[in-house]
Design an enzyme around this catalytic site. Structure first.
Site: not given
Ligand code: AMP
Length: 398
Positions: A36, A199, A355, A378
């Protein structure tokens, strides 16, 4: 959009909002990742080379109640001064007498770094008086902190009111907005969005928004299992948001109506616990046995997704395909990263953002092989969801 290239800063004091929210070593408090700091160098150098001076303001971490030593921006002066190859002055408070005096004495070529803006709760409240106090320090306002552009804080948004006709996009901010606009407004087809991560609920808005623009959406990561369950599959103990099953079905239905192709991972790497040393094997994604969870896309899915990516002209990627932080479950994300890089080498435009996808592309050493890696997190997601970002809007308005 007025960028800093539209002004000669000779004799001007530029108040520049940067994103110096860098990680510090817990023990030594030295900067452990300079990304950064480096990102801001071009903007700072342009102003200094013109014969102007620079007053830098940023937040660092999330201090709760006023000043905290471990969140002091003084810890970054050494690294920044080495990168810029010049001495940097530091004001122990971002407002008040000391900051005012140091700012007023700053001559051409001078760089003054202000203490952490978030040591004052007024920053996050977007307080007008606080914004005014900051504004009084400089002649020109430059915003180069895209990562906080979705926040209506004093230094990111409100302050711009005090610089009518004297506010500019820094290079980082301009680059981020230009690249996001390329994807949103003038994407060549086929346009594929790759959405992953934990999610569905975090990504609903972006999926809905993208339905109006893309040819295909690839869905991977933990969120894919909510879709499989919604379609009646067995997902074992994979991540699932049971209150989003209807929504998942609705998204699939909308896609059908709009002629958008949705790709889900037909197979998965499943594990008997959430751990790098778990037993793992390949399974169809809708037939995961009880006690097992899907932690990565499987080899068939990797191949299928890669084919879609390689035939795309525009690619937007947000969110990993699996738990890429753990070696055994990183292959799917790596395969997708490599396909995005390959598609880029044959002429596709690829934007990676939000991220963890940026972290993944860096981890696999492919950051230089995609068109643009957003620092936005974000802010990028909100921009793509179609929301107006206060930090951007306030620069555009005169
Ligand atoms: P996000 O911040 O929503 O983009 O989520 C990223 C996180 O989702 C990362 O830390 C991954 O380890 C986790 N992730 C990705 N696929 C899976 C999965 N199948 N089960 C659990 N966690 C996951």
């Amino acid at each position: 959009m007025k960028t800093i290239d539209d002004l000669n800063f000779s004799g001007k004091k530029a108040l520049v909002r940067v994103d110096f929210n860098v990680p510090l070593d817990k023990a030594t408090l030295e900067v452990t990742d300079q990304t950064r700091l480096k990102a801001a160098l071009n903007t700072i150098r342009k102003i200094l080379n013109d014969g102007g001076s620079v007053i830098l303001m940023s937040h660092l971490g999330r201090p709760k109640n006023g000043p905290e030593e471990r969140f002091s921006l003084k810890h970054i002066t050494k690294a920044l001064s080495q990168l810029l190859d010049r001495k940097i002055q530091f004001a122990n408070n971002c407002v008040g007498e000391e900051a005012k005096e140091m700012a007023s004495k700053l001559g051409p070529g001078g760089v003054l770094l202000l203490e952490n803006l978030r040591f004052h709760p007024e920053e996050e409240k977007g307080d007008q008086i606080f914004a005014r106090q900051l504004a009084d320090l400089g002649d020109i306002y430059v915003n180069d902190a895209f990562g906080t552009a979705h926040r209506r804080h004093a230094s990111t948004a409100e302050i711009a009111n005090f610089f009518p006709g004297r506010k500019y996009f820094g290079y980082v901010m301009a680059g981020e907005v230009d690249n996001a606009n390329k994807v949103l407004n003038s994407a060549q087809k086929p346009f594929t969005a790759i959405v992953g991560g934990a999610k569905v609920s975090d990504k609903i808005l972006i999926i809905e928004q993208l339905m109006n623009k893309v040819s295909s959406i690839i869905i991977g990561g933990g969120m894919a299992y909510t879709f499989f369950k919604a379609m009646g599959g067995n997902i074992g103990s994979s991540l699932c948001e049971d209150d989003k099953l209807d929504l998942a079905n609705n998204l699939l239905e909308t896609a059908k109506q709009k002629g958008v192709k949705i790709y889900l991972p037909s197979d998965s790497i499943i594990a008997d616990k959430f751990s790098a040393d778990a037993n793992n094997k390949v399974s169809e994604s809708d037939q995961i046995p009880d006690g097992w969870m899907g932690l990565d896309i499987g080899p068939k899915a990797s191949k299928n997704f890669s084919q879609v990516i390689l035939s795309s002209k525009t690619i937007l990627w947000n969110g990993p395909m699996g738990v890429f932080e753990m070696g055994p479950f990183s292959k799917g994300t790596q395969a997708i990263a490599e396909s995005v890089a390959e598609a880029t080498s044959t002429g596709a435009f690829s934007l990676i953002g939000g991220g963890d996808s940026a972290a993944a592309i860096n981890k696999f050493g492919l950051a230089g092989k995609v068109s643009y890696v957003s620092t936005g997190g974000g802010a990028l997601l909100e921009y793509i969801e179609g929301k107006k970002l206060p930090g951007v809007e306030m620069l555009l308005k005169d």
